[in-house]
Each structure stands twice: as structure tokens, then as C-alpha cells.
Design a protein around this motif. Structure first.
Motif, PDB file in Angstrom:
ATOM      1  N   THR A   1       0.845  -1.190   0.000  1.00  0.00           N
ATOM      2  CA  THR A   1       0.000   0.000   0.000  1.00  0.00           C
ATOM      3  C   THR A   1       0.880   1.238   0.000  1.00  0.00           C
ATOM      4  O   THR A   1       1.770   1.372   0.841  1.00  0.00           O
ATOM      5  CB  THR A   1      -0.932   0.010   1.222  1.00  0.00           C
ATOM      6  OG1 THR A   1      -1.714  -1.188   1.220  1.00  0.00           O
ATOM      7  CG2 THR A   1      -1.860   1.215   1.183  1.00  0.00           C
TER       8      THR A   1
ATOM      9  N   THR B   1       0.780   5.592  -0.297  1.00  0.00           N
ATOM     10  CA  THR B   1      -0.037   6.798  -0.248  1.00  0.00           C
ATOM     11  C   THR B   1       0.596   7.794  -1.206  1.00  0.00           C
ATOM     12  O   THR B   1       1.744   8.195  -1.025  1.00  0.00           O
ATOM     13  CB  THR B   1      -0.098   7.383   1.179  1.00  0.00           C
ATOM     14  OG1 THR B   1      -0.621   6.381   2.053  1.00  0.00           O
ATOM     15  CG2 THR B   1      -0.995   8.609   1.217  1.00  0.00           C
TER      16      THR B   1
ATOM     17  N   GLY C   1      -1.890  11.848  -1.008  1.00  0.00           N
ATOM     18  CA  GLY C   1      -2.999  11.697  -0.073  1.00  0.00           C
ATOM     19  C   GLY C   1      -3.967  10.579  -0.396  1.00  0.00           C
ATOM     20  O   GLY C   1      -4.939  10.373   0.328  1.00  0.00           O
ATOM     21  N   THR C   2      -3.721   9.839  -1.468  1.00  0.00           N
ATOM     22  CA  THR C   2      -4.595   8.753  -1.876  1.00  0.00           C
ATOM     23  C   THR C   2      -3.903   7.417  -1.653  1.00  0.00           C
ATOM     24  O   THR C   2      -2.777   7.208  -2.108  1.00  0.00           O
ATOM     25  CB  THR C   2      -4.954   8.881  -3.377  1.00  0.00           C
ATOM     26  OG1 THR C   2      -5.599  10.138  -3.588  1.00  0.00           O
ATOM     27  CG2 THR C   2      -5.867   7.764  -3.838  1.00  0.00           C
ATOM     28  N   ASP C   3      -4.571   6.502  -0.930  1.00  0.00           N
ATOM     29  CA  ASP C   3      -4.012   5.166  -0.727  1.00  0.00           C
ATOM     30  C   ASP C   3      -4.255   4.309  -1.957  1.00  0.00           C
ATOM     31  O   ASP C   3      -5.366   4.284  -2.502  1.00  0.00           O
ATOM     32  CB  ASP C   3      -4.644   4.492   0.491  1.00  0.00           C
ATOM     33  CG  ASP C   3      -4.172   5.090   1.803  1.00  0.00           C
ATOM     34  OD1 ASP C   3      -3.167   5.818   1.801  1.00  0.00           O
ATOM     35  OD2 ASP C   3      -4.810   4.819   2.839  1.00  0.00           O
TER      36      ASP C   3
ATOM     37  N   SER D   1      -8.444   0.103  -5.965  1.00  0.00           N
ATOM     38  CA  SER D   1      -7.552   1.238  -6.213  1.00  0.00           C
ATOM     39  C   SER D   1      -7.452   1.621  -7.684  1.00  0.00           C
ATOM     40  O   SER D   1      -6.775   2.585  -8.028  1.00  0.00           O
ATOM     41  CB  SER D   1      -6.145   0.917  -5.681  1.00  0.00           C
ATOM     42  OG  SER D   1      -6.163   0.753  -4.289  1.00  0.00           O
TER      43      SER D   1
END
Length: 87
Positions: A7, A9, A12-14, A52
């Protein structure tokens, strides 16, 4: 063998990725002197999780994002090796 989830980031987006040896090898084999961006985008789209996928698509529109994200995924996925030369 269990799946490895990586994972990241990004802005600001995972984003979650499930790289495999097969996907990694295909990425490396697709790279050539004249094309690195398309193979990086293809690789990331192969290994990104379904949750995602939309977020990744938006980030891949940013200049250079694909190469940077692929590098971070591979940094976490590919094992460190200690290699020395014996004379």
C-alpha cells in the motif's frame, strides 16, 4: 505462498498493489530504450487492486507518476540481495 499487498499513499490517496513475480518479469521484459512509460503504466494496471484502480488511473495522468509509483512498488517487492565477487 500468500499474496503480498503493498500500500502506497500518493498525493494523499491510498493505493494497494498485489505484485507477482510473473507481473514483475513481464514489466522488465517490456522495458526498452525507447519506451519506459507505457510498460510502467501496464505493469501498475496489472498489479493494482480493484479498489484502487480508479484512483490509480487519475494519478497516471500526472507527468512521471507511473515511473515513480512503479519504482516504489518494486522497491517494496523485490528483495535486497548482497552480491560480491570472489577472485
Amino acid at each position: 505462498m500468500s499474496k503480498q499487498i503493498i500500500t502506497l499513499t500518493v498525493n494523499g490517496t491510498d493505493l494497494a498493489f498485489e505484485p507477482t513475480t510473473q507481473a514483475y518479469n513481464k514489466y522488465i521484459n517490456e522495458l526498452n530504450m525507447d519506451d519506459k512509460v507505457a510498460p510502467a503504466h501496464n505493469y501498475l494496471n496489472r498489479v493494482v487492486t480493484a479498489d484502487s484502480k480508479d484512483a490509480l488511473a487519475k494519478l497516471l495522468n500526472l507527468t512521471g507518476a507511473g515511473l515513480k509509483i512503479a519504482a516504489k512498488v518494486n522497491e517494496a517487492f523485490v528483495p535486497e540481495l548482497e552480491i560480491s565477487i570472489k577472485n
